[in-house]
Design an enzyme around this catalytic site. Structure first.
Site, PDB file in Angstrom:
ATOM      1  N   TYR A 189       0.822  -1.210   0.000  1.00 19.40           N
ATOM      2  CA  TYR A 189       0.000   0.000   0.000  1.00 19.40           C
ATOM      3  C   TYR A 189       0.858   1.263   0.000  1.00 19.40           C
ATOM      4  CZ  TYR A 189      -4.765  -1.765   0.860  1.00 19.40           C
ATOM      5  OH  TYR A 189      -6.000  -2.349   0.743  1.00 19.40           O
ATOM      6  N   LYS A 243       2.817 -15.266   1.985  1.00 21.66           N
ATOM      7  CA  LYS A 243       3.188 -16.043   0.793  1.00 21.66           C
ATOM      8  C   LYS A 243       4.698 -16.279   0.878  1.00 21.66           C
ATOM      9  CE  LYS A 243       1.518 -17.181  -2.748  1.00 21.66           C
ATOM     10  NZ  LYS A 243       1.039 -18.548  -3.159  1.00 21.66           N
ATOM     11  N   ASP A 247      -3.197 -18.105  -0.113  1.00 17.40           N
ATOM     12  CA  ASP A 247      -4.184 -18.769  -0.969  1.00 17.40           C
ATOM     13  C   ASP A 247      -4.899 -19.876  -0.191  1.00 17.40           C
ATOM     14  OD1 ASP A 247      -1.706 -20.025  -0.916  1.00 17.40           O
ATOM     15  OD2 ASP A 247      -1.657 -20.517  -3.050  1.00 17.40           O
ATOM     16  N   ASP A 290      -6.485  -6.877   3.973  1.00 18.17           N
ATOM     17  CA  ASP A 290      -7.612  -6.202   3.325  1.00 18.17           C
ATOM     18  C   ASP A 290      -8.530  -7.240   2.678  1.00 18.17           C
ATOM     19  OD1 ASP A 290      -9.128  -4.045   2.239  1.00 18.17           O
ATOM     20  OD2 ASP A 290      -8.159  -4.418   0.314  1.00 18.17           O
ATOM     21  N   ASP A 295     -12.562  -8.730   4.048  1.00 17.15           N
ATOM     22  CA  ASP A 295     -13.821  -8.720   3.297  1.00 17.15           C
ATOM     23  C   ASP A 295     -14.417 -10.125   3.242  1.00 17.15           C
ATOM     24  OD1 ASP A 295     -13.653  -6.027   2.727  1.00 17.15           O
ATOM     25  OD2 ASP A 295     -14.189  -6.284   0.620  1.00 17.15           O
TER      26      ASP A 295
HETATM   27  C1  IPM Z   1     -10.422  -1.014   4.080  1.00 13.84           C
HETATM   28  C2  IPM Z   1     -10.661  -0.328   2.755  1.00 13.84           C
HETATM   29  C3  IPM Z   1      -9.485   0.574   2.413  1.00 13.84           C
HETATM   30  C4  IPM Z   1      -8.242  -0.289   2.320  1.00 13.84           C
HETATM   31  C5  IPM Z   1      -9.664   1.410   1.132  1.00 13.84           C
HETATM   32  C6  IPM Z   1     -10.917   2.249   1.179  1.00 13.84           C
HETATM   33  C7  IPM Z   1      -8.458   2.265   0.837  1.00 13.84           C
HETATM   34  O1  IPM Z   1     -10.911  -1.256   1.759  1.00 13.84           O
HETATM   35  O2  IPM Z   1     -10.256  -0.301   5.090  1.00 13.84           O
HETATM   36  O3  IPM Z   1     -10.411  -2.242   4.126  1.00 13.84           O
HETATM   37  O4  IPM Z   1      -7.965  -0.888   1.263  1.00 13.84           O
HETATM   38  O5  IPM Z   1      -7.525  -0.360   3.319  1.00 13.84           O
HETATM   39 MN    MN Z   2     -10.991  -3.308   2.450  1.00 12.79          MN
END
Ligand code: IPM
Ligand code: MN
Length: 372
Positions: free
Chosen positions: A142, A189, A221, A245, A249
């Site tokens: 990042y 990884k 993975d 990240d 999700d």
């Molecule tokens: C998160 C979000 C952020 C990230 C984005 C909005 C930059 O997806 O906090 O998970 O990738 O960190």
């Molecule tokens: Mn995110």
């Protein structure tokens, strides 16, 4: 307790969901006799429209002068669809994480018993899922050097980690594991990446100081697969910025909706609380976004200051809303409750937590009496 809280509503559904979290904090103030003050500041696309800068200097100053920050969401389609944009709303959030040194994102993935049916996973697989992701937040790909060749045909993002960056979050993750189920899984990884091999070396050394914690390593993975196949096996997951990240999700999706899970972004001096989810601009202003992730972020804020009973009052009220089917359409497609109605119900139930203790939630929807 007096707390000075900065509100950063941001873009998309951010302002709508954040407003519900504030209602809940105000309910906590009223119920438990605290005094919170709220200062709003702009970030993201909204700030870019006003000042050209996704993180105005004034916003940063306000954040630095507060006890905690409650963040909404960031990003708009306008910029997502434009790869040539020089400045992007997300840079506001990334810069803020960096400037406040919020190096650790703590992302709990816990299934609400009421929502078992909503998980895309089979009941017996998801039941009992309770793990927490420690995502490194201010390093890795990042923040490494980004390059685009002059002719625009070659690009690169450097993934770099230092011992200092790895060890400070590793200590936090070990401490968390020690107080939970004593298992720490490092996701990386290491079969491909030099940074991952450095993570392993440093984490295994630190592990010697936490003998009660079982340390294991899992390739990213495989980890993605294991989260689907057997999420119960995890206790604390420690991972870098990008894998964290992605896996977070995935963690929220298996709990039934992306709109449910909160996170805390912690450094040595500052703390910010934000939903896992993004800005979902497509439904902005429609009063249909799920406010629960934002409301539970407020609960994490309270936990951070040791206000555990207060945080629990929020969680209990959220659970009650879910049991009574007072939730948004992502959870109940037929629901007529919108973002603000769900926020009203939850905040009201923080104040009136004693009311309807005799309510038999199990019978809702079964056509039976709900009064015991
Ligand atoms: C998160 C979000 C952020 C990230 C984005 C909005 C930059 O997806 O906090 O998970 O990738 O960190
Ligand atoms: Mn995110």
């Amino acid at each position: 307790m007096n707390l000075n809280i900065t509100l950063l509503p941001g873009d998309g559904i951010g302002p709508e969901v954040l407003a519900q979290a504030v209602k809940c904090l105000q309910a906590v103030e009223e119920t438990f006799g605290h005094n919170f003050t709220y200062t709003e500041a702009s970030i993201g696309a909204v700030a870019m429209d006003q000042t050209g800068n996704p993180l105005p200097e004034e916003t940063l100053e306000i954040c630095k002068n507060s006890d905690a920050i409650l963040f909404g969401t960031i990003g708009t389609l306008k910029y997502d669809d434009n790869p040539d944009a020089k400045v992007r709303p997300e840079q506001g959030l990334l810069q803020l994480r960096m400037d406040l040194n919020l190096f650790s994102s703590i992302r709990p993935v816990k299934i609400f018993p009421t929502l078992l049916e909503k998980s895309p996973l089979k009941k017996e697989i998801i039941l009992g899922t309770d793990f927490v992701i420690y995502r490194e937040l201010t390093g890795g790909i990042y923040f490494g050097e980004k390059k685009l060749s002059a002719d625009g045909t070659v690009a690169s993002d450097l993934c770099q980690y230092s011992e200092r960056e790895i060890s400070r979050i590793a200590h936090l993750a070990f401490k968390a594991a020690k107080n939970r189920k004593q298992k720490l899984t490092v996701v990386d990884k290491a079969n491909v990446l030099e940074t991952s091999r450095l993570w392993r070396k440093i984490v295994s050394k630190i592990g010697e100081s936490y003998p009660e914690v079982t340390l294991e390593y899992l390739l990213a993975d495989n980890a993605a697969m294991q989260i689907m196949l057997n999420p119960k096996q995890f206790d604390v997951i420690l991972t870098d910025n990008l894998f964290g990240d992605i896996l977070s999700d995935q963690g929220s999706a298996i709990c039934g909706s992306k709109g449910l899970l909160p996170s805390a972004s912690i450094g040595n001096d500052y703390a910010m609380f934000e939903p896992f989810h993004g800005s979902y601009t497509q439904v902005q202003g429609q009063n249909i976004a799920n406010p629960i992730a934002s409301i539970l972020s407020a609960a994490m804020l309270l936990n951070h200051f040791g206000l555990n009973e207060e945080a629990q009052a929020i969680i209990v009220a959220v659970d009650k809303a879910l049991r009574k089917n007072i939730s948004t359409k992502d959870i109940n497609p037929a629901s007529t409750y919108g973002t603000s109605q769900v926020g009203d119900f939850i905040s009201q139930n923080i104040i009136d937590s004693e009311e309807d203790l005799n309510f038999n939630y199990e019978n809702i929807g079964l056509g039976k009496s709900t009064i015991i």
